[in-house]
Design an enzyme around this catalytic site. Sequence first.
Site, PDB file in Angstrom:
ATOM      1  CG  ASP A  94    -156.496 -16.158  16.749  1.00  0.00           C
ATOM      2  OD1 ASP A  94    -155.580 -15.275  16.726  1.00  0.00           O
ATOM      3  OD2 ASP A  94    -157.505 -15.866  16.984  1.00  0.00           O
ATOM      4  CG  ASP A 141    -152.641 -17.590  12.785  1.00  0.00           C
ATOM      5  OD1 ASP A 141    -151.964 -16.547  12.630  1.00  0.00           O
ATOM      6  OD2 ASP A 141    -153.124 -17.901  13.905  1.00  0.00           O
ATOM      7  CD  GLU A 199    -153.032 -13.880  20.106  1.00  0.00           C
ATOM      8  OE1 GLU A 199    -154.032 -14.476  19.714  1.00  0.00           O
ATOM      9  OE2 GLU A 199    -152.720 -12.758  19.714  1.00  0.00           O
ATOM     10  CG  HIS A 225    -151.280  -9.952  12.769  1.00  0.00           C
ATOM     11  ND1 HIS A 225    -150.770 -11.087  13.843  1.00  0.00           N
ATOM     12  CD2 HIS A 225    -152.476 -10.293  12.813  1.00  0.00           C
ATOM     13  CE1 HIS A 225    -151.446 -11.767  14.440  1.00  0.00           C
ATOM     14  NE2 HIS A 225    -152.630 -11.336  13.884  1.00  0.00           N
ATOM     15  CG  ASP A 226    -153.061  -8.719  16.680  1.00  0.00           C
ATOM     16  OD1 ASP A 226    -152.940  -9.875  17.166  1.00  0.00           O
ATOM     17  OD2 ASP A 226    -153.649  -8.702  15.571  1.00  0.00           O
TER      18      ASP A 226
END
Length: 609
Positions: A280, A182, A338, A409-410
Site C-alpha cells: 500500500d 495487503d 501501489e 476498491h478505491d
Amino acid sequence: MNRQLTMDSRVKEVFAHPVGHDILAKVLLQTGMSSALVNNPVVGNMKLKHISKLTGKILDAGFWDVFLKLLNSEHDVPYTSHEPETHAWWKEAVFYQIYPRSFCDSDGDGIGDLQGIISKLDYLQDLGVDALWLSPVYDSPNDDNGYDIRDYEKIQAEFGTMEDFDTLLEEVHKRDMKLIMDLVVNHTSDEHRWFQEALKDPDSPYRDYYFLRESRDIPNNWTSFFSGSAWNHYEGDLWGLHLFSKKQMDLNWDNPALREEIISMINRWLDKGVDGFRMDVINYISKTEGLPDGDPSVGELMGYTGIENYYYGPHLHEYLREIQAKAFTPHQAFSVGETPGLGMRMAQLVTGEERRELNAVFSFDHLETPGHVRFEDYKYDLNFYRDFILEYIESAGNNSRVTLFWNNHDNPRMISKITDNTAMHKHLSILLAVLQMTLKGIPFVYQGDEMGLKNVPFRGMQDISDVESKGKYEELIQKMSEEEAWKIILAGTRDHARVPLPWNRVPEGEEYRLQMADEDVTEAYRTLIRIRREHKALIYGDMHVINRFRDHFCFTREDDTEILKIETNLSEREVTAQSHKGYVLLYPSVIQNEKILAPYEARIWYRKK
Ligand code: TEU
C-alpha cells in the site's frame, strides 16, 4: 547518468529524464493537454526558462525549483530490455482482488468474512483465476476499512480468526492457487501499540517510529489525502503526521529499528506460506529530510500540498531493495507496489528486474482521461486507454511487466465511467475483459468485474461510509450547494466498489445496494481466462499494433508457434471490421455481421504458425 538539469535545459532533455518525463506527462494529463505537445520539435527545443514564461501562474517559479530538485535527485536511467523475457508464475497468473468486507458474508452479520471467502474458492477456481489478493484482514478500528492497522499479526475479529486464515491459505494452495495479502506499512492505526506507547512516553523508543514533532506551530503545510491538514495536534504541543485519515499515522522509515520490525513481520507472514504482498502506497515511505513545506503551486496542481516531499523520496530505492533482499527474495515471494503518482518511466526504476526492488506496480494514470479527475461526472474515452497502455507496455519492455486493471476498491466501476447506456454494459464488460486478458501484462480482476457490476444508485450522503468521501463532502459544502457537492461525491466515491456482491443478502431497505450479476459476463471471463492459459503467446508473446484508428484497435500477440489477432471496437458506434485471411475465429464477443464490429464488440482470431 543524467547531467544536472537547469532552467537552461531544453524540454526534450527534460522529457528524456524519467522523472521529467513522468512529471511533464502528469501535468499534461491533469491539464488536459496532449503529450504530443512535448514531442513537437519547436517545444522540444525550448529552454525551460522560456517555457516557464508561457506557463505563468499555473507553473510558477516554485514549481520549477521543486521540479528540478526532483529530477536532479535521480541519476539512474530506466533500462528497457528487449532480450527474451524470464518466466515467472506471477507473469502467467490472472489475479483476483477480494475486498473482504463486501465479498461474502457467511454468518449474516452484514460483513464479509474469511469463511465466506473459503465458501467461494470453488467459484474462483472455476472462474480460472490463479492468485488472490486479499485487501487487509488484520485487526483494525476500521477508520479506513482496514487500511488502518492496529495489529499486523491478529485477524480482524469480524472477519474471523487466525485459524480461519490458516484454513483459507491451505484451501487456496490445495487448489493450486496463490494468495497475496495487503501490506500497509506507510502508516499504522493510531490505536496500534507502538503509537499508543509513543504518545504516552516522550522517551519511548516507539516515538521515533512515527513523525512526532514537539512544536508550538504546525510543523508544515502538508494536506491529507482525506482532506484537511496532514497533522494531528496532541496535548503538550505534540504533532503527529498522517497523510491519510487522522487515525492513520505515518511510520518513520528512516529509523532502522522500524524497518527491522516491519521486515520481521513480513517474514513471519511469508514463513506461514503467504505467496507475496500488494504494498500500500509503498512509494510514500521515504520523506524529504526535515519535512519541508510543500510548494503551493505544486499542491494546487496535484491537489495535495507537500506531495513532492514523499511520493518519490530520497531513500525509496534503498528501502525497497532492503525489503526485497531481506524478505521477498529469500522466500521467492511476489511483490506488487501501489505507487500513486509514479508514471511509466519512474515505474521502470522500481520494477526493472535488474533493480531488485519490486516485481510490479499499480500505476493509476490510465484511470482518468486528460483534464479529468475521479470526483467528476464525465465519460471515459477508451481511445485514451489504448494509447496510454501501448506506451506503457512499450516502456516496460521485457524486464518489467505492467499491471492490467480497470477497477479496484478505491475507484468507481469503469463501465459506468465509459457509458451510462446500461444496454451497452454487457458487451462493454466483455470488451474490457478481452483487453485485460490479451494485452501484455498482469491481469488483476476486481471482485464483481466478472459479474458486469456497475456503479451504485446511492441516494445521498446517508448511504456513504468512505472516510475519503465524507471528508471531501465536508470540504465541498464550504464552497457550493449540498446538491452540487453530492453530484461530485456520487461520481467519484470509492463506495461504488465496496457494496456487497450480489450473492449476499442486504438489510431491509438497502436493496438499492444489490445489483444483478450478468452470467454472460461471468462466462466470458471464464472463457477468456482459459484462452489466456491455453495460448502462451498471450502471456509471453510479442505485441504488434495492426491499427489504432479512432474507436478501432487491432493488435497481435505472437510467439514461435502461434499468432492471435485481437480486434476491438472501442465505441458505441459500429466500425468496419477487418478481414483476417488465414485465421480462424477463436472468440467472438458478439457476432452480428462479419463485416461490421458492433458497439464494444471484440473478436480474437487465431493462426497456428
Ligand atoms: O490508496 C492510496 C491511493 O492512492 C488512493 O487511496 C488515493 O490516494 C485516495 O483514494 C485519494 O484519492 C491506498 C489504499 O488502496 C486505500 O484504500 C487507502 O485508503 C489508502 O492507501 C491509505 O491506506
